[in-house]
Design an enzyme around this catalytic site. Structure first.
Site, short mmCIF file in Angstrom:
data_model
loop_
_atom_site.label_atom_id
_atom_site.label_comp_id
_atom_site.label_asym_id
_atom_site.label_seq_id
_atom_site.Cartn_x
_atom_site.Cartn_y
_atom_site.Cartn_z
N GLN A 1 31.83 -30.69 -16.09
CA GLN A 1 32.38 -30.35 -17.42
C GLN A 1 32.92 -28.91 -17.51
OE1 GLN A 1 29.50 -31.68 -20.51
NE2 GLN A 1 28.61 -32.92 -18.92
N CYS B 1 28.07 -24.82 -23.93
CA CYS B 1 29.06 -23.80 -23.65
C CYS B 1 29.66 -23.23 -24.94
CB CYS B 1 30.18 -24.29 -22.74
SG CYS B 1 31.11 -22.86 -22.14
N GLU C 1 20.58 -43.43 -14.53
CA GLU C 1 21.86 -42.90 -15.04
C GLU C 1 22.81 -44.08 -15.24
OE1 GLU C 1 23.57 -39.81 -15.86
OE2 GLU C 1 25.06 -41.37 -16.32
N CYS D 1 28.54 -17.56 -19.54
CA CYS D 1 29.71 -18.12 -20.21
C CYS D 1 30.95 -17.36 -19.74
CB CYS D 1 29.53 -17.99 -21.72
SG CYS D 1 30.79 -18.88 -22.60
N ALA E 1 25.89 -25.07 -17.52
CA ALA E 1 25.54 -25.49 -16.16
C ALA E 1 24.93 -24.31 -15.40
CB ALA E 1 26.78 -26.01 -15.44
N VAL F 1 18.07 -45.23 -20.27
CA VAL F 1 16.70 -45.24 -20.80
C VAL F 1 16.75 -45.47 -22.31
CG1 VAL F 1 14.66 -43.79 -21.19
CG2 VAL F 1 15.80 -43.77 -18.96
C1 LIG Z 1 34.39 -28.16 -22.43
C2 LIG Z 1 33.15 -27.69 -21.73
C3 LIG Z 1 33.16 -26.48 -21.05
C4 LIG Z 1 32.02 -26.02 -20.40
N1 LIG Z 1 32.11 -24.84 -19.72
C5 LIG Z 1 31.04 -24.40 -19.04
C6 LIG Z 1 31.13 -23.21 -18.25
O1 LIG Z 1 32.17 -22.58 -18.17
N2 LIG Z 1 30.03 -22.80 -17.58
C7 LIG Z 1 28.86 -23.49 -17.64
O2 LIG Z 1 27.90 -23.08 -16.98
N3 LIG Z 1 28.73 -24.62 -18.39
C8 LIG Z 1 29.79 -25.10 -19.08
N4 LIG Z 1 29.70 -26.27 -19.82
C9 LIG Z 1 28.37 -26.86 -20.08
C10 LIG Z 1 27.79 -27.71 -18.94
O3 LIG Z 1 28.70 -28.69 -18.54
C11 LIG Z 1 26.49 -28.35 -19.41
O4 LIG Z 1 25.65 -27.34 -19.92
C12 LIG Z 1 25.76 -29.08 -18.29
O5 LIG Z 1 26.55 -30.14 -17.82
C13 LIG Z 1 24.41 -29.58 -18.78
O6 LIG Z 1 23.78 -30.41 -17.86
P1 LIG Z 1 22.80 -31.59 -18.36
O7 LIG Z 1 22.23 -32.21 -17.14
O8 LIG Z 1 21.89 -31.08 -19.39
O9 LIG Z 1 23.76 -32.61 -19.11
P2 LIG Z 1 24.98 -33.44 -18.54
O10 LIG Z 1 25.58 -32.76 -17.37
O11 LIG Z 1 25.84 -33.74 -19.71
O12 LIG Z 1 24.32 -34.78 -17.99
C14 LIG Z 1 23.56 -35.65 -18.78
C15 LIG Z 1 23.53 -37.01 -18.09
O13 LIG Z 1 22.54 -37.84 -18.73
C16 LIG Z 1 23.06 -39.15 -18.82
N5 LIG Z 1 22.40 -39.89 -19.89
C17 LIG Z 1 22.70 -39.85 -21.22
N6 LIG Z 1 21.92 -40.75 -21.87
C18 LIG Z 1 21.13 -41.34 -20.94
C19 LIG Z 1 20.13 -42.35 -20.99
N7 LIG Z 1 19.82 -42.98 -22.15
N8 LIG Z 1 19.52 -42.73 -19.85
C20 LIG Z 1 19.83 -42.13 -18.65
N9 LIG Z 1 20.79 -41.17 -18.55
C21 LIG Z 1 21.42 -40.79 -19.68
C22 LIG Z 1 24.55 -38.93 -19.09
O14 LIG Z 1 25.30 -40.09 -18.77
C23 LIG Z 1 24.87 -37.74 -18.19
O15 LIG Z 1 25.32 -38.14 -16.92
C24 LIG Z 1 30.83 -26.77 -20.44
C25 LIG Z 1 30.81 -28.01 -21.11
C26 LIG Z 1 31.96 -28.47 -21.74
C27 LIG Z 1 31.94 -29.82 -22.43
#
Ligand SMILES: Cc1cc2nc3c(=O)[nH]c(=O)nc-3n(C[C@H](O)[C@H](O)[C@H](O)COP(=O)(O)OP(=O)(O)OC[C@H]3O[C@@H](n4cnc5c(N)ncnc54)[C@H](O)[C@@H]3O)c2cc1C
Length: 561
Positions: free
Chosen positions: A190, A308, A182, A487, A454, A225
C-alpha cells in the site's frame, strides 16, 4: 482447463475460458455453475461470456457467485437448490475450484460422512480439512470433543504485519508450525499507492500473489476469520471451519469506511472523485491530475486515526507539483480540507511542510469533515466545527481526492479481543493482548498510539515474534516496541520530508542528520522511498531480515497497582 472430478455427477475446475466450455460440453458436462464473482481479476472472463459460450455449446449455465471463505447457511441452501434443479453431470468453477469444491462438500455433508467427503475432495486435490468440525456438526456428530487442526503460531491477516511476523518467527525457529489465515489472493504494497497516484509507479509494482509472499513453511488457510474463542484457543472462519493455536497473532488491518460519507461509494472512480486508498483507484488519481487544467481541487482528510496519516496531503503536494511543473497551478484552487486542526501531528515537521503549502498556494481548511458527495453536481459537503458550533458548508469541485474515515473491522469490534473503540487491545510495548496472554496484535488494527504505517509494522513484527516465542516457552515477553513509525511526506516529485517518530511524538531518525535530515525536503529520502523501501519490504521484512529493526529486549511489565 483442469477438470477435477469429485463425484460421478460433480466436478470442480479453476476459471474456465469460453473455449474451455466447448471442451467441457464434449466431455459430457450438462451444466456449468460459476461460483466466482465478476471482476475479481482484470483478466477474468465474465459470467456473461461463459454463459454465452455455454448456450452456444448446448450446456446449461448458472451463476452463484461467492466470496472466498464466505459459505453461509443461506448460500449452502441456494447451492443445494441449484444442484437439485440442474442437469448432471455438473462442472462448477471459481478461481481455483476451491470454492466450488467447498460448496459441494458442505452441501453433501448432511448425507455423507466427513471422512467420505474429505477423501473425495482430497483425491481431487482440494484440502478441506479445516471444514471437518462444521461437516461433523451437519452430519450429526457430537462436536464437543473434537479438536480442530492446531498450529504453534496462528496468524490472522496476510498483510504487512502477518507476513513479517511469520518471517521473523520462522527465522528464529524454523520448525515452528505456522499458519496464516487470509482471504485475499493478492497482497498489496500500500505505501506504493501514493506513487501510483502521481504516475511514478504503475499499480502492478504494488501487488504480488499471496502465495509468492508467504515465507516457506507457512500454511496458507484461505478464508476469513469470523470469530475468536480465546478461552478455547480457537478461531472460526466465515465458512464455519475452526482452527486452534498455541499463540495467536492478530493483524487484520482496519476498515475503510467509504459508506460513512453519503454519496461517496456511488461516485468513487468517476465524476472527478478518486482515492489513493484503493488499489484500483490510484491510477485514476493520476488520470485526473493530468486532465485537470483549471478549477478547484479538494483533498480531504478524515478524523484520526487513519493509516498513513500523511497520505492525504502527499496526494495534494504531488498533484500540485505536477500542476506547477505544467504551468497550470495558477488556474487551480487547491484546498486541503482536514477534519483535524493541524497540518501534521508532529509539530517539528510542520515548518518544512508549510513551505510547500505556500509554494502551491494551497488553502488549509481545518475542522472541515467531509460528510456528503454529490458526484453529478460535483458538490462536496463538509461539517465545519468552530468551538461548540457545527455548520455545514458546500464546496464545488472539479477534482477531489478522498481519504475515507477509518475504524476497527466489524469482526474485531464484535470479538472479546477489542477495546471499547473496536481496536485489538494490546500493551503498547510488548504488543501482548491485555487480557489473553497467548494473543498478540500488531499493525493498523491495534490500539497502540503509534503512526499506523508499514514502517511501524517493520519494527513491531520482530517484537511480536520474540514475545510470541517466549510465551510458547512459558516465559514472559522480553521485547519492547518504542512506537516507531515513519511517514515519507512526498512534498514534490523527487523530494521527501521524512518524518520518523515514536510514542509521544519523539523524533527517531534512522540515519544521522548529515546523511538525511528528516526535517528538510531531501532527494535522499525520495531515493529511499522509491528505490529502497519496496525491496526492504518484499525481500527484507518478508524474509525475516530485520534491517534497523532489531527488537529492543528490555521489556518490563509495569506491575498493576
Ligand atoms: C495510500 C496509502 C499510503 C500509505 N503510505 C505508507 C507509507 O508511505 N509508509 C508506510 O510505512 N505505510 C504506509 N501506508 C500504511 C501501510 O500500508 C499499513 O500501515 C500497513 O499495510 C499495515 O499492515 P497491517 O498488516 O496492519 O494491515 P494490512 O497490510 O492492510 O493487512 C491486513 C490483512 O488482513 C486481511 N484480513 C482482513 N480481514 C480478515 C479476516 N476476517 N480474516 C483474515 N484476514 C483478514 C486483509 O485481507 C489484509 O491482507 C500507506 C497506506 C495507504 C493506504
Amino acid at each position: 482447463m483442469e477438470i477435477k472430478p469429485i463425484a460421478p455427477s460433480f466436478a470442480a475446475s479453476p476459471q474456465l475460458s469460453p473455449a474451455d466450455v466447448a471442451r467441457a460440453a464434449e466431455a459430457g458436462y450438462k451444466t456449468i455453475i460459476c461460483n466466482r464473482p465478476d471482476g475479481e481479476a482484470d483478466d477474468q472472463p465474465t459470467a456473461a461470456e461463459i454463459s454465452a459460450a455455454a448456450r452456444a455449446a448446448g450446456v446449461d449455465f448458472r451463476y452463484l457467485p461467492i466470496k472466498p471463505g464466505v459459505v453461509t447457511d443461506d448460500i449452502l441452501t441456494a447451492f443445494e437448490d441449484t444442484i437439485k434443479s440442474c442437469k448432471a453431470p455438473i462442472l462448477a468453477y471459481c478461481r481455483t475450484g476451491t470454492r466450488s469444491a467447498t460448496l459441494w462438500a458442505m452441501a453433501r455433508s448432511k448425507l455423507l460422512s466427513p471422512d467420505a467427503i474429505l477423501a473425495a475432495t482430497g483425491s481431487a486435490g482440494y484440502d478441506l480439512g479445516g471444514l471437518r468440525p462444521r461437516m461433523e456438526e451437519r452430519f450429526g456428530v457430537d462436536t464437543g470433543s473434537i479438536k480442530p487442526e492446531s498450529f504453534d503460531l496462528l496468524i490472522v491477516g496476510g498483510g504487512a504485519g502477518g507476513v513479517a511476523t511469520a518471517a521473523s518467527a520462522l527465522k528464529r525457529r524454523p520448525d515452528l508450525r505456522v499458519a496464516i489465515i487470509e482471504p485475499r489472493e493478492d497482497h498489496y504494497y500500500q505505501p506504493g499507492w501514493t506513487l501510483v497516484g502521481a504516475g511514478v509507479f504503475n499499480r502492478a509494482q504494488t501487488t504480488r500473489k499471496m502465495h509468492e509472499v508467504l515465507p516457506d513453511g507457512v500454511k496458507w488457510i484461505r478464508g476469513a476469520v469470523a470469530g475468536f474463542y480465546p478461552d478455547q484457543d480457537e478461531v472460526t472462519l466465515e465458512n464455519g471451519a475452526r482452527y486452534g493455536y498455541g499463540v495467536l497473532v492478530v493483524s487484520p488491518g482496519l476498515k475503510l469506511n467509504w459508506e460513512a460519507i453519503e454519496g461517496l461509494p456511488e461516485t468513487l472512480g468517476k465524476n472527478g472523485v478518486t482515492s489513493n486508498y484503493r488499489f484500483d483507484l490510484a491510477p485514476y488519481t493520476y488520470e485526473l491530475v493530468q486532465a485537470t487544467r483549471k478549477g478547484k481541487a479538494i483533498f480531504t482528510q478524515p478524523p484520526m486515526p487513519i493509516k498513513c496519516a500523511g497520505a492525504p496531503q502527499k496526494a495534494m503536494y504531488l498533484s500540485s507539483d505536477y500542476w506547477l511543473r505544467t504551468g497550470v497551478l495558477k488556474d487551480i484552487d487547491v484546498d486541503f480540507c482536514n477534519a483535524g486542526g493541524v497540518l501534521f501531528g508532529v509539530a517539528d515537521y510542520v515548518p518544512a511542510l508549510m513551505e510547500y503549502v505556500k509554494r502551491y498556494d494551497a488553502s488549509l481548511s481545518f475542522f472541515h469533515n467531509l460528510i456528503k458527495v454529490d458526484g453529478d453536481t460535483k458538490i462536496a459537503t463538509f461539517e465545519v466545527t468552530d468551538g461548540d458550533t457545527k455548520t455545514t458548508v458546500e464546496k464545488p469541485f472539479d477534482m477531489m481526492h478522498v481519504c475515507p474515515p477509518q475504524t476497527g473491522l466489524d469482526f474485531i469490534k464484535a470479538s472479546p479481543l477489542a477495546d471499547a473503540a473496536g481496536w485489538v487491545d494490546v500493551d503498547q510495548h510488548s504488543l501482548q493482548h491485555k487480557t489473553y496472554a497467548n494473543v498478540f496484535g500488531l499493525g493498523d488494527g491495534c490500539n497502540t498510539p503509534n503512526a499506523k504505517t508499514a514502517a511501524a509494522v517493520r519494527k513491531q513484527a520482530p517484537v511480536v515474534a520474540v514475545n510470541a516465542l517466549a510465551v510458547m516457552d512459558g516465559k514472559e515477553p522480553v521485547a519492547s516496541y518504542d512506537g516507531y513509525g515513519s511517514c515519507p511526506l512526498t512534498v514534490e516529485r523527487g523530494k521527501i520530508v521524512l518524518a520518523e517518530f515514536g510514542y509521544g511524538g519523539k523524533i527517531m531518525p534512522s540515519l544521522p542528520t548529515w546523511m538525511l535530515d528528516g526535517m528538510k525536503p531531501t532527494r535522499a529520502a525520495w531515493f529511499l522511498k522509491e528505490r529502497m523501501l519496496p525491496p526492504i519490504y518484499w525481500q527484507g521484512m518478508f524474509r525475516g531480515h530485520e534491517y534497523l529493526a532489531q527488537p529492543d529486549m528490555t521489556f518490563k511489565k509495569i506491575a498493576a497497582e
